[in-house]
Scaffold this motif. Structure first.
Motif, PDB file in Angstrom:
ATOM      1  N   ARG A 143      41.512  30.617  40.549  1.00 18.06           N
ATOM      2  CA  ARG A 143      41.920  29.205  39.370  1.00 18.06           C
ATOM      3  C   ARG A 143      41.115  29.209  38.299  1.00 18.06           C
ATOM      4  N   PHE A 144      40.213  29.990  38.403  1.00 16.78           N
ATOM      5  CA  PHE A 144      39.073  30.878  36.923  1.00 16.78           C
ATOM      6  C   PHE A 144      39.984  31.551  36.063  1.00 16.78           C
ATOM      7  N   GLN A 145      40.736  32.423  36.726  1.00 19.69           N
ATOM      8  CA  GLN A 145      41.392  33.817  36.202  1.00 19.69           C
ATOM      9  C   GLN A 145      42.473  32.725  35.890  1.00 19.69           C
ATOM     10  N   ALA A 146      42.912  31.942  36.112  1.00 22.83           N
ATOM     11  CA  ALA A 146      44.445  31.676  35.413  1.00 22.83           C
ATOM     12  C   ALA A 146      44.050  30.805  34.201  1.00 22.83           C
ATOM     13  N   ALA A 147      42.845  30.375  34.722  1.00 24.38           N
ATOM     14  CA  ALA A 147      42.241  28.757  32.911  1.00 24.38           C
ATOM     15  C   ALA A 147      41.782  29.737  32.014  1.00 24.38           C
ATOM     16  N   LEU A 148      41.466  31.336  32.735  1.00 24.10           N
ATOM     17  CA  LEU A 148      40.786  32.622  31.517  1.00 24.10           C
ATOM     18  C   LEU A 148      41.680  32.483  30.495  1.00 24.10           C
ATOM     19  N   ARG A 149      43.057  32.910  31.099  1.00 20.48           N
ATOM     20  CA  ARG A 149      44.766  33.876  30.450  1.00 20.48           C
ATOM     21  C   ARG A 149      45.326  32.977  30.467  1.00 20.48           C
ATOM     22  N   ALA A 150      44.896  31.850  30.333  1.00 18.65           N
ATOM     23  CA  ALA A 150      45.595  30.411  29.611  1.00 18.65           C
ATOM     24  C   ALA A 150      44.999  30.002  28.649  1.00 18.65           C
ATOM     25  N   GLY A 151      43.419  30.289  28.166  1.00 18.66           N
ATOM     26  CA  GLY A 151      42.823  30.010  27.117  1.00 18.66           C
ATOM     27  C   GLY A 151      42.143  28.121  27.609  1.00 18.66           C
ATOM     28  N   ASP A 152      42.472  27.622  29.062  1.00 21.71           N
ATOM     29  CA  ASP A 152      41.812  26.400  29.564  1.00 21.71           C
ATOM     30  C   ASP A 152      40.623  26.432  29.448  1.00 21.71           C
ATOM     31  N   ARG A 153      39.942  25.981  28.564  1.00 26.96           N
ATOM     32  CA  ARG A 153      37.849  26.681  28.610  1.00 26.96           C
ATOM     33  C   ARG A 153      37.491  25.216  29.670  1.00 26.96           C
ATOM     34  N   GLY A 154      38.131  24.285  29.447  1.00 21.83           N
ATOM     35  CA  GLY A 154      37.642  22.731  30.552  1.00 21.83           C
ATOM     36  C   GLY A 154      37.122  23.684  31.883  1.00 21.83           C
ATOM     37  N   THR A 155      38.622  23.868  32.365  1.00 22.91           N
ATOM     38  CA  THR A 155      38.512  24.498  33.697  1.00 22.91           C
ATOM     39  C   THR A 155      37.787  25.877  33.806  1.00 22.91           C
ATOM     40  N   VAL A 156      37.443  26.924  32.517  1.00 19.54           N
ATOM     41  CA  VAL A 156      37.235  27.591  32.740  1.00 19.54           C
ATOM     42  C   VAL A 156      35.305  27.005  32.602  1.00 19.54           C
TER      43      VAL A 156
END
Lengths: 518, 315
Positions: free
Chosen positions: B23-36
């Motif tokens: 999930r973290f990796q997907a957020a990193l790739r999507a630039g979803d900094r809230g999840t990160v």
């Protein structure tokens, strides 16, 4: 022509050297033309008999071009020789006293008054003539006067130096000197270029030219040394033996002091984005520093002990002083105060030349001026860097990651492992130089330690350079004490409040007993 | 020890199949900094270094990292950008040894590394109890060539906050290695001291294997086999395994599998197929880049080759 100054035979040798010089150009031209004509002929033959037209034409072109490039290289360097010296050109309006003195001395020495005077950075003075027509025709005469030299001499000594320099261009035997000097430089340049060239033809040419060059050198160096002696004689006649001799000795020392100043005091400032406000004031102070006179005495002894070599352009210092001492001249010529008083505004001239030297050495970097007295903090980072590198190496040599570098170094010394420590600094160091190699960086580490841990401060002095001063023993003395062995290390530790560290290797894990001891 | 993971096709997956890490990796790739931000904040002391490694491996320089720092300016924002800066710096340097690296490469490398260092300093200042900025700074100390004393100082800061920080130990072994101006002796002493001090079931004991592998890298294959099969070395490998991967309290955290990979490699070379087979079983296809890239440009292929060799021998 040889009778007046040069002694018997010098004139003959000069003429022979000139002949050899002309011969050199002839030989070079002939050799190159023959060699490449041969290449061209082979190329043509290949083309005619084998009908390999493209390759044949290529060979001819390469051959012709190679010959041309060598020939032009031989004659081209004249322009490079002719570049003005790194310095500031001053006219009679800028420096009236200097021009008046130079004019008078030139006339006394029977030499042409120079057309140009340059104030240059180093401990040196020179007169040369710009060359024309491969050095065969005399061009404008240029005097270069080093402010490093002006900084340490008095007026009488400066006169002696100038008379000597004009001796080089006055008439008689010495006329060929500058020509031979320039030609020598050019031929040497040519031989080097040929040797460095990968082509077989160039290598062969280099072989021929090198032999020829040696022959030429035997004549030209003899002439050049005779010319130096003649110039010294002129010096003594005008300025007296005492001033001539003391100028020679002072210059030989100041030259080394100036190099040391630049390397040890100035370059570290440049690296920190600073530059000394008063470079030549630094030279005067370092030269006059009482704490260094003993060392300078040794430098002088060493220079006096040198003998003239077969290929040297100048006779050795001792030989020159002996000659000077044996000559009649005015008994005592008054010193006349520092040589720099001949300049209209010596401080300004020094600043300008120092700026020129700095720009050339640092390629125009932005530098903030700093006074010598206020420079201590500029050197501290370099000492700290030396200390940090030493501690890092000591830590590695000690083999324990969590023993501090200084602690590890002292432990290694106490355990008689100075060589291990030294080898961590330089893997090649011979055993008997180990302690000497360690001493400097260990001193730096101890200096930094007393500054950061014992309220010490960095101080600048001409006697010691940069050093840390604190209430206890001086860092260098601490380093010497430590290097005496276990007892010395114990004393140093006691003074600095440092404890011993354990450098014994950690045993391997084993299945024999529980790996976890605690 | 029972196999907890279903055997899978061997693959290089830096998340090791961990759902949070995915999930973290997907957020990193999507630039979803809230999840990160949230996943990083929720992770434990052993999980955070693992997640930060995913940040380090993110290619390029995503603009959302800057935006995060500018918007929040929190310790974790600086930490993430600093960790990423390390990978980004090495990307311009390349992994060749210093003599094969150009001046321009070094210039870019140092520039990016210094920027990363500034972020990590800021993170350490904002979160003084967090070992992570210091663990990352163990890596920058090596790249910036700050010397072994500074390296040791930073590592000490890490273990004052987390004594058995896996990644910091691994990085320290690298930092003390001969190729980074250290020495075999220094590296081995460190690994042994830390392993002996560690409580059982901690990956820190794998430092010893890591150090032996590092030493063996200068040897050819035959000599490497001889090196690991030497009784003293093999005995030490076994002791280290008993103290870590073979211990009942060995954790099931995802990136602990890194230690299994190291042991599998060393035991295979040593010819202890039984011990190696146990490690391959525990790895269950979760291949790490090191040490397999030492034997094959394609780490997975190297892994498979060794695994097959062991399988043949235990049959």
């Amino acid at each position: 022509m040889a009778r007046r100054e040069g002694g018997p035979g010098v004139g003959t040798r000069a003429v022979a050297a000139l002949g050899l010089l002309v011969g050199f150009y002839v030989l070079a031209t002939v050799l190159i033309v023959v060699l490449f004509a041969l290449v061209v002929v082979i190329g043509v033959l290949v083309q005619v008999y084998l009908h390999v037209s493209v390759a044949g034409v290529g060979t001819v072109l390469v051959g012709a071009f190679g010959g041309w490039s060598l020939l032009s290289g031989l004659f081209r360097s004249a322009k490079e020789d002719d570049a003005p010296p790194l310095g500031i050109r001053v006219g009679p309006a800028d420096e009236p006293a200097l021009w008046a003195e130079v004019t008078e001395i030139a006339r006394t020495a029977g030499a042409r008054v120079p057309d140009e005077i340059y104030l240059v950075p180093d401990v040196n003075a020179f007169v040369y003539q710009r060359s024309r027509l491969l050095g065969l025709v005399r061009g404008r005469t240029v005097l270069g006067l080093g402010l490093g030299l002006v900084a340490v001499l008095d007026r009488a000594e400066l006169r002696a130096v100038l008379v000597h320099e004009f001796g080089h261009i006055s008439g008689g035997d010495t006329r060929l000197g500058p020509l031979l000097y320039r030609s020598k430089a050019r031929i040497l340049h040519m031989v080097r270029a040929l040797t460095a060239d990968e082509r077989v033809a160039s290598r062969l040419l280099a072989l021929v030219f090198r032999s020829y060059f040696k022959l030429f050198l035997r004549y030209s160096t003899a002439v050049s040394r005779a010319q130096e002696r003649a110039a010294d004689r002129a010096s003594v006649r005008v300025s007296g033996g005492a001033a001539t001799a003391s100028a020679l000795v002072k210059i030989s020392i100041a030259d080394k002091v100036f190099d040391f100043l630049l390397e040890a005091y100035v370059a570290p400032l440049w690296e920190r984005g600073r530059t000394p406000e008063d470079l030549y004031g630094g030279l005067r102070a370092l030269y006059a520093e009482p704490g260094r006179q003993e060392l300078y005495g040794k430098v002088r002894e060493a220079a006096l002990a040198e003998e003239t070599g077969r290929w040297d352009s100048h006779p050795a210092l001792g030989e020159r002083l002996a000659l000077i001492g044996a000559l009649p001249g005015p008994a005592a010529v008054p010193g006349g105060g520092p040589a720099r008083t001949v300049l209209a505004d010596p401080d300004r001239a020094e600043r300008a030349v120092a700026a020129l030297l700095t720009r050339a050495a640092t390629r125009g970097a932005e530098l903030a001026p700093v006074a010598w007295d206020a420079s201590a903090d500029s050197y501290a980072p370099a000492v700290a860097e030396t200390a940090a590198a030493f501690r890092s190496h000591a830590l590695v040599a000690g083999g324990r990651w969590n023993a501090g570098g200084l602690d590890a170094a002292l432990e290694l010394i106490a355990a008689g492992r100075v060589l291990d420590l030294a080898r961590a600094l330089n893997a090649e160091v011979p055993e008997d130089s180990a302690a000497a190699l360690v001493r400097g960086p260990l001193g730096a580490a101890l200096a930094e330690h007393v500054v950061t841990g014992h309220g010490g401060a960095w101080v600048f002095s001409w006697a010691e350079g940069i050093d840390a001063r604190w209430s206890g023993t001086a860092p260098d003395a601490l380093a010497d004490r430590a290097l005496e062995g276990a007892e010395g290390v114990a004393a140093v530790r006691a003074e600095l409040g440092l404890g011993a560290v354990d450098l014994t290797p950690v045993p391997p894990l084993t299945t024999e007993e529980p790996a976890h001891a605690g | 020890m029972p196999v907890e993971h279903a055997p899978a096709e061997p693959a290089l997956d830096p998340t090791f199949g961990d759902p949070d890490a995915r999930r973290f990796q997907a957020a990193l790739r999507a630039g979803d900094r809230g999840t990160v931000r949230d996943v990083l904040a929720a992770a434990g002391a052993d999980g955070r270094p693992f997640l930060l490694r995913l940040v380090t491996e993110l290619p390029g320089r995503p603009s959302w990292l800057d935006a995060w720092v500018d918007a929040d300016g929190t310790a974790d924002a600086h930490l993430a950008r600093g960790a990423h800066g390390i990978g980004w710096a090495w990307a311009v340097r390349g992994t060749a040894r210093a003599e094969h690296t150009s001046r321009e490469q070094f210039q870019g490398f140092f520039e990016r590394l210094r920027a990363a260092e500034a972020d990590l300093e800021k993170a350490a200042e904002l979160a003084p109890d967090d070992p992570e900025p210091w663990a990352q700074r163990v890596i920058t100390a090596r790249g910036l060539q700050l010397g072994h004393e500074e390296l040791a100082r930073r590592f000490t800061r890490v273990i004052e906050r987390h004594p058995w920080h896996r990644r910091a130990h691994t990085q320290m072994v690298q930092g003390l290695a001969a190729k980074w101006s250290g020495s075999d002796e220094l590296m081995l002493n460190f690994a042994r001291e830390r392993a002996a001090a560690s409580p059982p079931g901690r990956a820190v004991a794998a430092c010893v294997v890591e150090a032996h592998i590092e030493i063996s890298l200068t040897l050819d294959d035959d000599d490497t086999a001889r090196y690991f099969a030497a009784p003293a070395v093999l005995d030490e490998l076994r002791a280290a395994a008993a103290h870590s991967v073979d211990h009942p309290s060995w954790p099931s955290e995802p990136d602990a599998v890194r230690a299994d990979n190291l042991f599998a490699y060393a035991f295979t070379f040593a010819g202890d197929s039984a011990a190696a087979a146990r490690r391959f079983e525990a790895i269950a296809g979760r291949v790490t880049e090191e040490p397999w890239n030492y034997v094959d440009d394609d780490a997975v292929k190297g892994f498979q080759r060794f695994e097959k060799r062991v399988a043949r021998n235990v049959r």
